[in-house]
Design an enzyme around this catalytic site. Structure first.
Site, short mmCIF file in Angstrom:
data_model
loop_
_atom_site.label_atom_id
_atom_site.label_comp_id
_atom_site.label_asym_id
_atom_site.label_seq_id
_atom_site.Cartn_x
_atom_site.Cartn_y
_atom_site.Cartn_z
N ALA A 198 -1.99 -50.66 50.26
CA ALA A 198 -3.10 -50.65 51.21
C ALA A 198 -4.33 -49.92 50.67
O ALA A 198 -5.40 -50.52 50.51
CB ALA A 198 -2.63 -50.04 52.52
N CYS A 245 4.10 -51.83 56.35
CA CYS A 245 4.27 -51.75 57.81
C CYS A 245 5.06 -52.94 58.34
O CYS A 245 5.64 -52.88 59.42
CB CYS A 245 2.92 -51.68 58.50
SG CYS A 245 1.90 -50.31 57.93
N THR A 289 -1.18 -42.69 45.30
CA THR A 289 0.23 -42.70 44.93
C THR A 289 1.16 -42.77 46.13
O THR A 289 2.38 -42.79 45.98
CB THR A 289 0.57 -41.47 44.07
OG1 THR A 289 -0.07 -40.33 44.65
CG2 THR A 289 0.09 -41.64 42.64
N ALA A 294 3.42 -42.15 49.54
CA ALA A 294 4.38 -41.14 49.96
C ALA A 294 5.77 -41.71 49.75
O ALA A 294 5.93 -42.90 49.55
CB ALA A 294 4.16 -40.79 51.44
N TYR A 348 -10.71 -39.16 42.89
CA TYR A 348 -10.61 -39.37 44.34
C TYR A 348 -9.15 -39.49 44.73
O TYR A 348 -8.31 -39.85 43.90
CB TYR A 348 -11.35 -40.66 44.73
CG TYR A 348 -12.81 -40.67 44.34
CD1 TYR A 348 -13.79 -40.38 45.28
CD2 TYR A 348 -13.19 -40.94 43.03
CE1 TYR A 348 -15.13 -40.38 44.92
CE2 TYR A 348 -14.53 -40.93 42.65
CZ TYR A 348 -15.49 -40.66 43.61
OH TYR A 348 -16.81 -40.65 43.25
N ALA A 349 -8.83 -39.24 46.01
CA ALA A 349 -7.46 -39.46 46.48
C ALA A 349 -7.53 -40.14 47.85
O ALA A 349 -8.38 -39.78 48.68
CB ALA A 349 -6.69 -38.16 46.58
N ASP A 370 -1.67 -42.34 51.87
CA ASP A 370 -0.61 -41.43 52.34
C ASP A 370 -0.49 -40.14 51.54
O ASP A 370 0.16 -39.20 51.96
CB ASP A 370 0.76 -42.14 52.29
CG ASP A 370 0.89 -43.19 53.39
OD1 ASP A 370 -0.06 -43.35 54.18
OD2 ASP A 370 1.95 -43.84 53.45
#
Lengths: 135, 448
Positions: free
Chosen positions: B12, B44, B112, B114, B278-279, B282
């Site tokens: 996503a 999801c 990355t 979760a 940037y991050a 999740d």
């Protein structure tokens, strides 16, 4: 016409692996994007097209289509001089989602090297087979 | 020279970041790296494939290979990013054949994600404890069901836990859900709203054990059961839905700072403490709109919006992510549950004094055939009368009410504003008096 995994492929057209189609109409060629392409791009909001009188050349980008979330180059299926540009697509880009093989054609060109270039394109049968491999 | 944008993660957040970057910069070299075989699928949707509503796991692939081709995005699947050098601005990768590569970047986006998490419970190393995070996880569970599993224990009654519980039930399994806290959906609902969901699930034939702690996994090598608060429960399928933890190891090793929530700290441009890194998604910490405190919503809608912001910024543009409300919705059997903003429980944790109003109504005119129950709870901050949260449980029409209330909260509307809302009405689609308006009126009466 066949429907492959939800995307239409039509008889009588030539296809590129850059998701464009070309239709030979006498000594002219009409070009546009495939049904598969418009489905990937989703809600198309903008088409940037060249002007008539300029030239395009096979396998070279000549414009872009942009959707809410995506943007993709338009890559010419054949070389030639642009005779007509679809003004309606520029004012109503959503036509590309509704009727990519019909009302939403992009350009009509006067081909410069059609016989040599056509053999490099996929015909209906080859394109249908290729569409089956798209994941 | 074209700008080099590298994105670690291709779901996503990562794919939306790549798309936004491409829209901003038509010539940038954009590379996505994922250790999974499949990129761009919807996590999801996994429980709904297991439940049989979606025909196959492959249907969840939202962005096929050709999408990356059309967008001129270079996608490296089954390739693991092993380290980041923020000084040299490179990412080290290794593919499934063990081939290593050093990929230089001008901008780096870490998405990355979760991973499923099992708390330190005796016997947690035993084989066969399932979780549902990846497409492969889903296929593994599906195979186990097809092999003839008859019973399942699900540990955790959060969104994934309950969605999976419903899926297992639909597939004919006898399902037990074990939750440590005294209610189901503890992040999403207040206890009295959760009670409605729990009773509905129990009526369908599930066993829901709340306030029970998983103490041990039983079985020799393979886990065959658990002990929960002293009670032994055996099952063919053991599913861990304790929750997820942000994957931050790669970032931490590169000297990228984490925040209070133990996820990667970001600012409104989704920048980390390291320049040009940037991050998103999740693994990234954001800001709660109401609390103005660090938050880790770990929701798909947040991931894509953060991804878009980071993608634009990484490509040299300017965009801000203004924080989240934790708006979430799910469907369990025929019941939709939604939340936006703070529950009363969460509000108290943040020291807000609140007043709430709860209205039970119908989704169509009372007399119109097929009208289904709907319950709306509004949470309002006492002094300012500002709306801070809402929960809705109903047979239909929950999601767009949640979205409307989310907007009201973002625009800092108070109970009086909401009580004056100009709403639409026709008997086949809603009641004359909108339940959200009635709930706001109830709050006003309590505040009098």
């Amino acid at each position: 016409m066949v429907n492959i995994n939800g995307s239409e492929v039509r008889e009588g057209l030539y296809y590129t692996k850059e998701f464009e189609w070309a239709k030979v109409e006498g000594d002219k060629v009409r070009i546009g994007i495939t049904d598969y392409a418009q489905k990937q791009l989703r809600e198309i909001v903008y088409a940037e097209l060249p002007s008539s009188g300029t030239t395009i050349s096979q396998n070279t980008p000549y414009g872009t289509v942009e959707s809410v979330k995506a943007v993709s180059d338009l890559v010419a299926p054949v070389s030639g001089e642009i005779l007509e540009v679809n003004q309606e697509v520029q004012s109503k880009p959503e036509l590309l989602n509704e009727d990519p093989y019909g009302k939403a054609w992009l350009l009509v060109v006067k081909p410069s090297n059609l016989q040599d270039e056509l053999v490099k394109l996929m015909d209906f049968n080859k394109s249908a087979e290729w569409h089956k491999t798209l994941k | 020279m074209p700008k080099r944008i590298v994105i670690i993660g291709a779901h996503a957040a990562g794919v939306d970041a790549a798309s936004a970057a491409r829209k901003k910069d038509r010539t940038a070299e954009i590379t996505l790296i994922t250790d999974e075989e499949h990129a761009g699928y919807s996590r999801c949707g996994l429980p709904f494939v297991l439940g049989g509503q979606i025909p196959s796991f492959k249907s969840l692939i939202v962005f096929p290979q050709t999408y990356f081709q059309m967008m001129k995005l270079s996608l490296k699947t089954e390739t693991k990013a092993t380290s980041i050098d923020t000084t040299k601005k490179t990412v080290e990768t290794v593919d499934k054949h063990g081939k290593t590569e050093t990929i230089p970047y001008d901008s780096l986006i870490i998405s990355t994600g979760a991973s499923s998490f099992i708390p330190p419970i005796k016997g947690k190393e035993k084989k066969g404890i399932l979780s549902l995070r990846t497409l492969e996880d889903g296929e593994r569970i599906d195979r186990a069901i097809k092999k003839g599993a008859k019973t399942a224990v699900i540990m955790g009654a959060g969104l994934i836990g309950l969605e999976t519980a419903v899926a297992f039930h639909e597939r004919g399994l006898k399902v037990t859900v074990v939750e440590m806290l005294p209610q189901v959906l503890p992040q999403m609902l207040d206890p009295e709203m959760a009670r409605i969901v729990q009773e509905m699930l129990e009526q369908k034939g599930m066993t829901i054990l709340t306030g029970k702690c998983v103490e041990e996994f039983l079985g020799k090598d393979e886990a065959t059961g658990i002990i929960a608060s002293g009670e032994q429960i055996n099952a063919d399928l053991l599913m861990s839905a304790f929750g997820v933890r942000a994957n931050t190891q790669l970032a931490v090793s590169a000297g990228i700072a984490l925040g209070e929530t133990k996820a990667i700290k970001t600012n409104a441009r989704m920048e980390t403490n390291v320049k040009d890194v940037y991050a998103v998604g999740d693994c990234a910490e954001t800001m709660g709109i109401i609390t103005q405190k660090p938050a880790l919503p770990q929701l798909g809608t947040v991931a894509v919006r953060e991804g878009k912001v980071a993608g634009i910024n990484a490509a040299g543009g300017y965009a801000l992510f203004t924080g989240g409300l934790g708006s979430a919705v799910t469907r369990l059997f025929d019941t939709d549950c939604g939340v936006t903003g703070l529950t009363e429980t969460a509000a108290q944790r943040f020291k807000f004094e609140t007043v709430s109003g709860t209205i039970s109504s119908k989704t169509r005119a009372e007399y119109y055939p097929g009208a289904l129950p709907i319950k709306v709870k509004l949470v309002v901050e006492k002094e300012s009368q500002r709306l801070v949260g809402a929960q809705i449980i109903g047979g239909e029409e929950v999601t767009q009410r949640i979205n409307a209330i989310s907007l009201a909260i973002q625009k800092q509307m108070n109970a009086r504003d909401l009580a004056k809302a100009d709403t639409a009405y026709a008997p086949p689609v809603c009641e004359t008096w909108e339940p959200v308006v009635l709930a706001a009126e109830m709050v006003l009466m309590k505040l009098r």
